[in-house]
Design an enzyme around this catalytic site. Structure first.
Site, PDB file in Angstrom:
ATOM      1  N   TRP A 127       0.856  -1.189   0.000  1.00 54.05           N
ATOM      2  CA  TRP A 127       0.000   0.000   0.000  1.00 54.05           C
ATOM      3  C   TRP A 127       0.884   1.229   0.000  1.00 54.05           C
ATOM      4  O   TRP A 127       1.805   1.332   0.811  1.00 54.05           O
ATOM      5  CB  TRP A 127      -0.932   0.046   1.218  1.00 54.05           C
ATOM      6  CG  TRP A 127      -1.646   1.372   1.244  1.00 54.05           C
ATOM      7  CD1 TRP A 127      -2.678   1.749   0.429  1.00 54.05           C
ATOM      8  CD2 TRP A 127      -1.333   2.505   2.067  1.00 54.05           C
ATOM      9  NE1 TRP A 127      -3.025   3.051   0.700  1.00 54.05           N
ATOM     10  CE2 TRP A 127      -2.226   3.543   1.689  1.00 54.05           C
ATOM     11  CE3 TRP A 127      -0.397   2.757   3.054  1.00 54.05           C
ATOM     12  CZ2 TRP A 127      -2.191   4.811   2.295  1.00 54.05           C
ATOM     13  CZ3 TRP A 127      -0.357   4.018   3.664  1.00 54.05           C
ATOM     14  CH2 TRP A 127      -1.263   5.022   3.275  1.00 54.05           C
ATOM     15  N   GLU A 165      -3.005  -2.921  -2.662  1.00 55.29           N
ATOM     16  CA  GLU A 165      -4.181  -2.413  -1.957  1.00 55.29           C
ATOM     17  C   GLU A 165      -4.625  -1.056  -2.498  1.00 55.29           C
ATOM     18  O   GLU A 165      -3.860  -0.089  -2.491  1.00 55.29           O
ATOM     19  CB  GLU A 165      -3.870  -2.285  -0.457  1.00 55.29           C
ATOM     20  CG  GLU A 165      -5.030  -1.729   0.353  1.00 55.29           C
ATOM     21  CD  GLU A 165      -4.710  -1.620   1.847  1.00 55.29           C
ATOM     22  OE1 GLU A 165      -3.551  -1.836   2.228  1.00 55.29           O
ATOM     23  OE2 GLU A 165      -5.638  -1.314   2.610  1.00 55.29           O
ATOM     24  N   LYS A 180      -7.197   2.409  -2.726  1.00 53.65           N
ATOM     25  CA  LYS A 180      -7.769   3.348  -1.770  1.00 53.65           C
ATOM     26  C   LYS A 180      -8.495   4.455  -2.517  1.00 53.65           C
ATOM     27  O   LYS A 180      -8.166   4.768  -3.663  1.00 53.65           O
ATOM     28  CB  LYS A 180      -6.635   3.926  -0.906  1.00 53.65           C
ATOM     29  CG  LYS A 180      -7.122   4.699   0.295  1.00 53.65           C
ATOM     30  CD  LYS A 180      -6.030   4.817   1.354  1.00 53.65           C
ATOM     31  CE  LYS A 180      -6.529   5.660   2.515  1.00 53.65           C
ATOM     32  NZ  LYS A 180      -5.639   5.630   3.669  1.00 53.65           N
ATOM     33  N   ASP A 192      -9.690  -3.194   1.219  1.00 55.53           N
ATOM     34  CA  ASP A 192      -9.824  -2.714   2.599  1.00 55.53           C
ATOM     35  C   ASP A 192     -11.236  -2.160   2.749  1.00 55.53           C
ATOM     36  O   ASP A 192     -11.691  -1.347   1.934  1.00 55.53           O
ATOM     37  CB  ASP A 192      -8.759  -1.622   2.841  1.00 55.53           C
ATOM     38  CG  ASP A 192      -8.750  -1.112   4.277  1.00 55.53           C
ATOM     39  OD1 ASP A 192      -9.810  -0.684   4.761  1.00 55.53           O
ATOM     40  OD2 ASP A 192      -7.676  -1.122   4.911  1.00 55.53           O
ATOM     41  N   HIS A 242     -11.921   1.592   2.255  1.00 54.37           N
ATOM     42  CA  HIS A 242     -11.348   2.304   1.116  1.00 54.37           C
ATOM     43  C   HIS A 242     -12.316   2.528  -0.030  1.00 54.37           C
ATOM     44  O   HIS A 242     -11.912   2.610  -1.186  1.00 54.37           O
ATOM     45  CB  HIS A 242     -10.098   1.574   0.627  1.00 54.37           C
ATOM     46  CG  HIS A 242      -8.947   1.682   1.581  1.00 54.37           C
ATOM     47  ND1 HIS A 242      -7.676   1.282   1.293  1.00 54.37           N
ATOM     48  CD2 HIS A 242      -8.889   2.197   2.837  1.00 54.37           C
ATOM     49  CE1 HIS A 242      -6.874   1.504   2.327  1.00 54.37           C
ATOM     50  NE2 HIS A 242      -7.598   2.058   3.275  1.00 54.37           N
ATOM     51  N   HIS A 293      -8.759  -6.549   3.952  1.00 56.47           N
ATOM     52  CA  HIS A 293      -8.371  -5.807   5.142  1.00 56.47           C
ATOM     53  C   HIS A 293      -9.650  -5.512   5.907  1.00 56.47           C
ATOM     54  O   HIS A 293     -10.449  -4.675   5.498  1.00 56.47           O
ATOM     55  CB  HIS A 293      -7.636  -4.512   4.787  1.00 56.47           C
ATOM     56  CG  HIS A 293      -6.150  -4.673   4.759  1.00 56.47           C
ATOM     57  ND1 HIS A 293      -5.274  -3.617   4.668  1.00 56.47           N
ATOM     58  CD2 HIS A 293      -5.389  -5.797   4.845  1.00 56.47           C
ATOM     59  CE1 HIS A 293      -4.037  -4.085   4.690  1.00 56.47           C
ATOM     60  NE2 HIS A 293      -4.076  -5.400   4.789  1.00 56.47           N
ATOM     61  N   ASP A 335     -12.395   6.862   6.028  1.00 57.19           N
ATOM     62  CA  ASP A 335     -11.496   5.728   6.277  1.00 57.19           C
ATOM     63  C   ASP A 335     -10.817   5.899   7.633  1.00 57.19           C
ATOM     64  O   ASP A 335      -9.634   6.178   7.732  1.00 57.19           O
ATOM     65  CB  ASP A 335     -10.448   5.667   5.159  1.00 57.19           C
ATOM     66  CG  ASP A 335      -9.398   4.606   5.419  1.00 57.19           C
ATOM     67  OD1 ASP A 335      -9.769   3.517   5.902  1.00 57.19           O
ATOM     68  OD2 ASP A 335      -8.211   4.872   5.160  1.00 57.19           O
ATOM     69  N   ASP A 375     -10.444   3.748  10.192  1.00 56.50           N
ATOM     70  CA  ASP A 375      -9.761   2.590  10.795  1.00 56.50           C
ATOM     71  C   ASP A 375     -10.212   2.323  12.229  1.00 56.50           C
ATOM     72  O   ASP A 375      -9.388   2.017  13.097  1.00 56.50           O
ATOM     73  CB  ASP A 375      -8.236   2.775  10.734  1.00 56.50           C
ATOM     74  CG  ASP A 375      -7.734   2.871   9.304  1.00 56.50           C
ATOM     75  OD1 ASP A 375      -7.684   1.830   8.638  1.00 56.50           O
ATOM     76  OD2 ASP A 375      -7.422   3.982   8.843  1.00 56.50           O
ATOM     77  N   ASP A 388      -7.037  -4.605   9.824  1.00 55.08           N
ATOM     78  CA  ASP A 388      -6.373  -3.313   9.636  1.00 55.08           C
ATOM     79  C   ASP A 388      -7.170  -2.207  10.329  1.00 55.08           C
ATOM     80  O   ASP A 388      -8.054  -1.616   9.734  1.00 55.08           O
ATOM     81  CB  ASP A 388      -6.195  -3.006   8.138  1.00 55.08           C
ATOM     82  CG  ASP A 388      -5.384  -1.738   7.927  1.00 55.08           C
ATOM     83  OD1 ASP A 388      -4.774  -1.252   8.905  1.00 55.08           O
ATOM     84  OD2 ASP A 388      -5.346  -1.232   6.790  1.00 55.08           O
TER      85      ASP A 388
END
Ligand code: RNT
Ligand code: ZN
Length: 414
Positions: A182, A221, A223, A254, A257, A281, A289, A291, A321
């Site tokens: 990433w 990955e 995004k 992810d 994302h 992820h 995003d 997390d 993640d």
């Protein structure tokens, strides 16, 4: 009859075999990221401040792990509280180079010797990530797609060093080591040239990924946007979907994302028509995003239900993640890992063949009714049984263990 036996009978009425669901749910590996333990800091010695590079952990809850021993100590604490099969997922900045500073393009498997020893002694395998952020040569916001060939070359060397490390980890521990690439590359506003960075990124990856390394499986990955790359992300979904497919690499999805109403649940049945496997992820966006710690949410359930309905749970590589520095980090781990395992179990308890049959017969009200019915079946009893069989705390009893660890270990860290 125990609560579990009653639950088992309820599911059996719908043709669902609880015993095999528990067994399969425990066997599916979840790769636990190291970076929740220390807020994505890593162990490098930096001169001056580091660019955040598109991601940021917020909060200052006490107890952040400060070195490899503390991160591994936290892993051990977490592993005692979560059921099932696990792997550990490291980033390059978690290299242990002693007192010497080693460039990112010079790190090697020996800098992960303590990690490998630890993994071996715990019977778990390692996954790996190059760290293309938090570095002076990433401060412009571009790395592998940078306009300067020397900066690109540095990051290509870093990626290659990481792929070799992964190969070494695989040799030491057996099995594959999944390397996820990433990069934060992108720009903040009104990008005039969206073409050149993408052209350079294709070339950079082609060079970086050309050689095969035994045991190293590469993923890329995508995004949508990042902090400071709100207008343009070089490695967008379309970019990596096309790259992964044309270059026979894994695609990493992810959960944070994509656009807020877009979920990965709908994507897996499309991507797995063309790819053998996909890397997930498991994360939780909140408005963006962010997390956040993964919860047993509708989004998470839907993603795993889709895989199960396509008989594709074994075609997904599951990696966590998320990073929250505002709460007890052991708690963050355990909540997120348990939620992920719950979603896997929940998917395995899905009455897929009945649902498919009803839908095939046009009995869509019946299908909807059954989906609703399943939401209130005694799932908790099956989950508790799974935890008991894995010999980890059942129900909320792990919270007391977290508190004890906080008192005995985390509170001593400044
Ligand atoms: C960032 C990506 C990436 C990182 C980790 C630390 O948006 O999701 O996976 O979170 O590599
Ligand atoms: Zn991610």
């Amino acid at each position: 009859m125990s609560v579990f036996d009653q639950a088992k009978a309820v599911y059996a009425d719908w043709g669902v075999d609880v015993e095999s669901a528990i067994e399969s749910a425990l066997a599916i590996p979840i790769s636990i990221h190291c970076w929740q333990a220390d807020d994505v800091s890593g162990f490098e010695v930096h001169d001056g401040s580091m660019d955040s590079g598109g991601i940021m952990a917020t909060g200052n809850y006490p107890g952040r792990a400060r070195n490899g021993d503390e991160v591994r100590q936290d892993y051990d604490a977490v592993l005692g509280l979560v059921p099932g099969t696990h792997r550990a997922n490291l980033h390059a900045i978690y290299a242990e180079t002693g007192s010497s500073s080693v460039g990112r393009d010079e790190i090697a498997v020996e800098h992960f010797a303590s990690w490998i020893d630890w993994a071996k002694s715990r019977g778990i395998k390692l996954d790996f990530n190059p760290t293309y952020f938090a570095h002076p040569l990433a401060s412009s916001g571009y790395t592998l797609s940078h306009a300067d060939p020397e900066i690109r070359a540095f990051w290509i060397r870093h990626g290659l060093a990481c792929r070799k490390i992964a190969s070494g980890m695989s040799a030491a521990l057996g099995g594959e080591c999944v390397v996820n690439h990433w990069i934060p590359d992108g720009s903040k506003d009104a990008t005039a040239d969206r073409w050149s960075p993408r052209r350079r990124l294709v070339e950079a990856y082609d060079e970086l990924l050309r050689a095969e390394f035994d045991g190293c499986t590469d993923a890329v990955e995508s995004k949508l946007f990042g902090l400071g790359s709100e207008d343009y992300v070089v490695g967008s979904f379309e970019f990596y979907l096309s790259y992964a497919l044309s270059r026979k690499k894994l695609l990493c999805l992810d959960m944070g994302h994509f656009h807020p109403t877009e979920t990965i649940a709908d994507k897996v049945s499309a991507i797995l028509q063309f790819q053998d496997r996909v890397l997930l992820h498991t994360s939780r966006p909140m408005r963006w995003d962010s997390d956040h710690v993964v919860l047993f949410s509708d989004d998470l359930k839907a993603a795993f239900a889709e895989l199960k309905r396509g008989d594709a749970l074994n075609r997904a590589i599951i990696a966590l993640d998320f990073f929250d520095a505002s709460i007890n980090r052991i708690g963050a781990y355990v909540v997120g890992i348990r939620a992920t395992r719950k979603a896997i179990l929940n998917a395995l308890l899905d009455p897929t063949s009945t649902l498919h049959q009803l839908e095939g017969e046009g009995k869509n009200a019946q299908k909807l009714a059954l989906m609703e019915e399943f939401k209130t079946l005694p799932f908790g009893a099956v989950w508790d049984e799974l935890c008991a069989r894995a010999d980890v705390p059942v129900g909320k009893s792990w919270i007391a263990d977290m508190e004890t660890y906080e008192t005995n270990v985390l509170s001593g860290r400044s």
